[in-house]
Design a protein around this motif. Structure first.
Motif, PDB file in Angstrom:
ATOM      1  N   SER A  44       0.836  -1.215   0.000  1.00 33.52           N
ATOM      2  CA  SER A  44       0.000   0.000   0.000  1.00 33.52           C
ATOM      3  C   SER A  44       0.863   1.254   0.000  1.00 33.52           C
ATOM      4  CB  SER A  44      -0.924   0.071   1.218  1.00 33.52           C
ATOM      5  OG  SER A  44      -1.867  -0.923   1.170  1.00 33.52           O
ATOM      6  N   SER A  98       3.237   3.556  -2.734  1.00 33.49           N
ATOM      7  CA  SER A  98       3.921   3.796  -4.016  1.00 33.49           C
ATOM      8  C   SER A  98       5.391   4.099  -3.771  1.00 33.49           C
ATOM      9  CB  SER A  98       3.339   4.993  -4.762  1.00 33.49           C
ATOM     10  OG  SER A  98       1.976   4.926  -4.852  1.00 33.49           O
ATOM     11  N   THR A 156      -5.782   6.912  -6.280  1.00 34.29           N
ATOM     12  CA  THR A 156      -6.144   7.754  -5.140  1.00 34.29           C
ATOM     13  C   THR A 156      -7.140   8.832  -5.563  1.00 34.29           C
ATOM     14  OG1 THR A 156      -3.944   7.359  -4.253  1.00 34.29           O
ATOM     15  CG2 THR A 156      -5.154   9.221  -3.329  1.00 34.29           C
ATOM     16  N   GLY A 212       3.121   8.988  -0.982  1.00 32.66           N
ATOM     17  CA  GLY A 212       2.979   7.598  -1.432  1.00 32.66           C
ATOM     18  C   GLY A 212       3.091   6.611  -0.298  1.00 32.66           C
ATOM     19  N   ILE A 213       2.308   6.833   0.753  1.00 33.91           N
ATOM     20  CA  ILE A 213       2.372   5.943   1.918  1.00 33.91           C
ATOM     21  C   ILE A 213       0.977   5.412   2.235  1.00 33.91           C
ATOM     22  CG2 ILE A 213       4.405   7.014   2.960  1.00 33.91           C
ATOM     23  CD1 ILE A 213       2.501   8.612   4.745  1.00 33.91           C
ATOM     24  N   ALA A 261      -2.605   7.552   2.945  1.00 32.13           N
ATOM     25  CA  ALA A 261      -2.423   8.983   2.695  1.00 32.13           C
ATOM     26  C   ALA A 261      -3.669   9.555   2.032  1.00 32.13           C
ATOM     27  CB  ALA A 261      -1.211   9.218   1.810  1.00 32.13           C
ATOM     28  N   GLY A 262      -4.292   8.768   1.162  1.00 31.49           N
ATOM     29  CA  GLY A 262      -5.484   9.224   0.448  1.00 31.49           C
ATOM     30  C   GLY A 262      -6.618   9.528   1.401  1.00 31.49           C
ATOM     31  N   ASP A 271      -6.989   0.599  -0.271  1.00 25.31           N
ATOM     32  CA  ASP A 271      -5.673   1.227  -0.371  1.00 25.31           C
ATOM     33  C   ASP A 271      -4.726   0.335  -1.186  1.00 25.31           C
ATOM     34  OD1 ASP A 271      -3.656   3.002  -0.028  1.00 25.31           O
ATOM     35  OD2 ASP A 271      -3.401   2.722   2.126  1.00 25.31           O
ATOM     36  N   ARG A 315      -5.815   0.649  -4.868  1.00 23.37           N
ATOM     37  CA  ARG A 315      -5.541   1.959  -5.495  1.00 23.37           C
ATOM     38  C   ARG A 315      -4.038   2.216  -5.608  1.00 23.37           C
ATOM     39  NH1 ARG A 315      -7.808   4.078  -0.275  1.00 23.37           N
ATOM     40  NH2 ARG A 315      -6.129   5.183   0.765  1.00 23.37           N
ATOM     41  N   THR A 316      -3.260   1.681  -4.678  1.00 19.55           N
ATOM     42  CA  THR A 316      -1.808   1.867  -4.772  1.00 19.55           C
ATOM     43  C   THR A 316      -1.261   1.132  -5.993  1.00 19.55           C
ATOM     44  OG1 THR A 316      -1.700   2.004  -2.367  1.00 19.55           O
ATOM     45  CG2 THR A 316       0.374   1.698  -3.517  1.00 19.55           C
ATOM     46  N   ASN A 334      -2.035   3.189  -8.873  1.00 20.68           N
ATOM     47  CA  ASN A 334      -1.122   4.341  -8.966  1.00 20.68           C
ATOM     48  C   ASN A 334       0.189   3.947  -9.653  1.00 20.68           C
ATOM     49  OD1 ASN A 334      -2.999   5.779  -7.515  1.00 20.68           O
ATOM     50  ND2 ASN A 334      -1.916   5.674  -5.564  1.00 20.68           N
TER      51      ASN A 334
HETATM   52  N1  ASP Z   1      -1.280   4.366  -0.444  1.00 18.63           N
HETATM   53  C1  ASP Z   1      -1.361   5.149  -1.640  1.00 18.63           C
HETATM   54  C2  ASP Z   1      -0.010   5.142  -2.338  1.00 18.63           C
HETATM   55  O1  ASP Z   1       0.998   4.978  -1.710  1.00 18.63           O
HETATM   56  C3  ASP Z   1      -1.821   6.548  -1.397  1.00 18.63           C
HETATM   57  C4  ASP Z   1      -3.233   6.496  -0.888  1.00 18.63           C
HETATM   58  O2  ASP Z   1      -3.439   6.327   0.304  1.00 18.63           O
HETATM   59  O3  ASP Z   1      -4.143   6.597  -1.715  1.00 18.63           O
HETATM   60  O4  ASP Z   1       0.047   5.297  -3.536  1.00 18.63           O
END
Ligand code: ASP
Length: 414
Positions: free
Chosen positions: A269, A271, A308, A348-349, A352-353, A382, A385-386, A389
Motif C-alpha cells: 500500500s 507507491s 487515489t 505515497g504511503i 495517505a489518500g 488502499d 488503489r496503490t 497508482n
Molecule cells: N497508499 C497510496 C499510495 O501509496 C496513497 C493512498 O493512500 O491513496 O500510492
C-alpha cells in the motif's frame, strides 16, 4: 535426493514465488487468525524497512542522474511538460470514471450506516490547498530526508541536476559520474532486496487477512464494489487504451514486465516503498531507458496517483449520498478538481489518500466525520488503489519513453 527438488524450486520464477507468498499469507491469516499477527508483522515490517531504506538515496541519485542524462534545459522542459500532461490527463480520466460509476450505482443512497461512527477528526489535518505547494520547497533538505518527504527532495534534485550540467567540464563529469555510480549501486541493492519479496508479501498479506473481518463488507458492500469496479475499469481499460493509442505497445506485455512492482504495491500500500522495484522492473524488464524512468517514475510515485484521485471522488460522493446531501454540477466539478489536487499532494504511503480526503470534503462543505464511515474498508481499497497508482506511473513511463525513442531491447522478464 534433495538435488532434483532444489533444482525444481530454482526454476520457479520470482513472480510465482510472490504469488505463493500471497496465497500462503491469506491461508495462514484465515486459519491462524490473530495468532499470526506478531510474526507476520515482523516479516512484513522488515521487508518494508528494506524497501524504505533505499528510497531516499535512490530518489536522490536517480533524479539527479536522470536530469543530467536529459541534457539541455530544452529537453528537460519538453520531458517535464509531457510528464505533467500525462499525469493530469490520466488522473482526470480516473476521476471521471469514478464519478460516472458513483452517479450510476449510488452506493450511499439508502445505506444503513447509523451515522454514529466516531472518528477523531482532530488528527486528520491535510492542510489547505496552498499547503500542497508549500510542501514542495524544502526549508531544510536534511529534515525532509529524515522525514521521508519526497516532493522537496525531487524539487532540490531537479535544481541540483540543472546546475551541475552548467558546471565546467571537469566538475560536471566528476559530479555526473558520482550520481550515476550512486544510482547504479542503489539499483543493485534493490535487486538484492527483491529476493525477499515473497516472504515480505506473505507477512503483509497474512496480517491484513487476520485483521480485516468479513463483517465490514456487509454495510459498506456497495461502496466497496463501486470503488473496486471503477479502479478495475481504469486499470484494465482506460490505461491499456492510453498505452495502445499513445505508444502502440502491448499493454499485456507491459503488465507482465511490471508484475513484481504491481504486486508489491498491492501488498505494501505504498507507491514510495514500491519505487525501487518500479524502477527495476521498468528498466530491466520493460526496457525503458534510465534517462526516462529515473525522471518519470520517482515523480510519478508522489504526484501521479490515479487510483487515489478516483477513490477520493467516489468516497466523497458516497459520503454526500449517505448524508442525503445533493451535490449539484458545480459542487461535483469542485470534487473533481480538489480530488485531483489531493491526489497530487498525497504522499505515497499507506492511507495517505484517506487523510487528504479532508481537503475535498472541506471544499464542498461536507462533515469531516464522513471519513469515519469508510475507514473500515480502507485498508483493502488502499492496496488496490496503490497498485493502480504504480500501474499508471509505469504506463506513463512507457508512453513517454516511446515518444522519445528511449525503449531499449527489453530483457526477459522474471
Ligand atoms: N497508499 C497510496 C499510495 O501509496 C496513497 C493512498 O493512500 O491513496 O500510492
Amino acid at each position: 535426493m534433495f538435488r532434483p527438488v532444489l533444482n525444481q524450486l530454482k526454476r520457479v520464477s520470482l513472480t510465482a514465488w510472490i504469488f505463493i507468498g500471497i496465497i500462503l499469507g491469506i491461508l495462514s491469516g484465515i486459519m491462524l487468525g490473530e495468532t499470526i499477527i506478531p510474526v507476520a508483522e515482523i516479516i512484513g515490517g522488515l521487508f518494508l524497512r528494506l524497501l524504505t531504506m533505499v528510497i531516499i538515496p535512490l530518489i536522490f541519485t536517480s533524479i539527479t542522474s536522470g536530469v543530467l542524462g536529459i541534457g539541455t534545459s530544452k529537453n528537460l522542459g519538453r520531458l517535464g511538460l509531457k510528464t505533467m500532461a500525462y499525469y493530469v490527463a490520466s488522473s482526470l480520466i480516473a476521476i471521471l470514471t469514478g464519478l460516472l460509476l458513483v452517479n450510476i450505482i449510488k452506493p450511499g443512497v439508502g445505506a444503513e450506516l447509523g451515522l454514529t461512527t466516531d472518528v477523531n477528526t482532530s488528527d486528520i489535518t491535510a492542510g489547505g490547498l496552498g499547503d500542497i505547494l508549500y510542501r514542495i520547497v524544502p526549508n531544510n533538505l536534511i529534515s525532509s530526508m529524515a522525514n521521508g518527504e519526497i516532493l522537496p527532495i525531487i524539487f532540490f534534485c531537479l535544481i541540483l541536476g540543472a546546475f551541475i550540467s552548467k558546471l565546467n567540464d571537469r566538475h560536471r563529469i566528476l559530479m555526473t559520474d558520482f550520481f550515476n555510480a550512486g544510482f547504479e549501486v542503489m539499483m543493485s541493492i534493490t535487486h538484492f532486496i527483491i529476493w525477499f519479496a515473497p516472504l515480505g508479501v506473505f507477512g503483509l498479506i497474512a496480517k491484513v487477512t487476520a485483521t480485516t473481518g468479513l463483517e465490514v463488507f456487509r454495510s459498506l458492500g456497495w461502496y466497496f464494489l463501486t470503488v473496486l469496479a471503477a479502479l478495475f475499469w481504469h486499470y484494465l481499460i482506460n490505461l491499456p487504451i492510453l498505452v495502445i493509442a499513445l505508444s502502440k505497445e502491448n499493454p499485456l506485455k507491459h503488465f507482465k514486465n511490471m508484475g513484481i512492482a504491481l504486486i508489491t504495491a498491492f501488498t505494501t500500500s505504498s507507491s514510495s516503498a514500491t519505487l525501487p522495484l518500479t524502477l527495476e522492473c521498468a528498466e530491466k524488464n520493460a526496457g525503458i531507458s534510465n534517462k526516462i524512468s529515473s525522471f518519470v517514475l520517482p515523480l510519478g510515485a508522489t504526484v501521479n496517483m490515479d487510483g487515489t484521485a478516483l477513490y477520493e471522488c467516489v468516497a466523497v460522493m458516497f459520503i454526500a449520498q449517505v448524508y442525503g446531501i445533493e451535490l449539484n454540477f458545480a459542487a461535483q466539478f469542485t470534487v473533481v478538481i480538489t480530488a485531483l489536487l489531493a491526489s497530487i499532494g498525497a504522499a505515497g504511503i499507506p492511507m495517505a489518500g484517506l487523510v487528504m480526503m479532508s481537503i475535498v470534503l472541506k471544499a464542498v462543505g461536507l462533515p469531516l466525520e464522513g471519513i469515519g464511515l469508510i475507514l473500515a474498508v480502507d485498508r483493502i481499497l488502499d492496496m488496490i488503489r496503490t497498485s493502480t497508482n504504480v500501474w499508471s506511473d509505469s504506463c506513463g513511463a512507457l508512453i513517454i519513453a516511446k515518444s522519445e525513442g528511449e525503449i531499449n531491447n527489453p530483457a526477459v522478464s522474471s
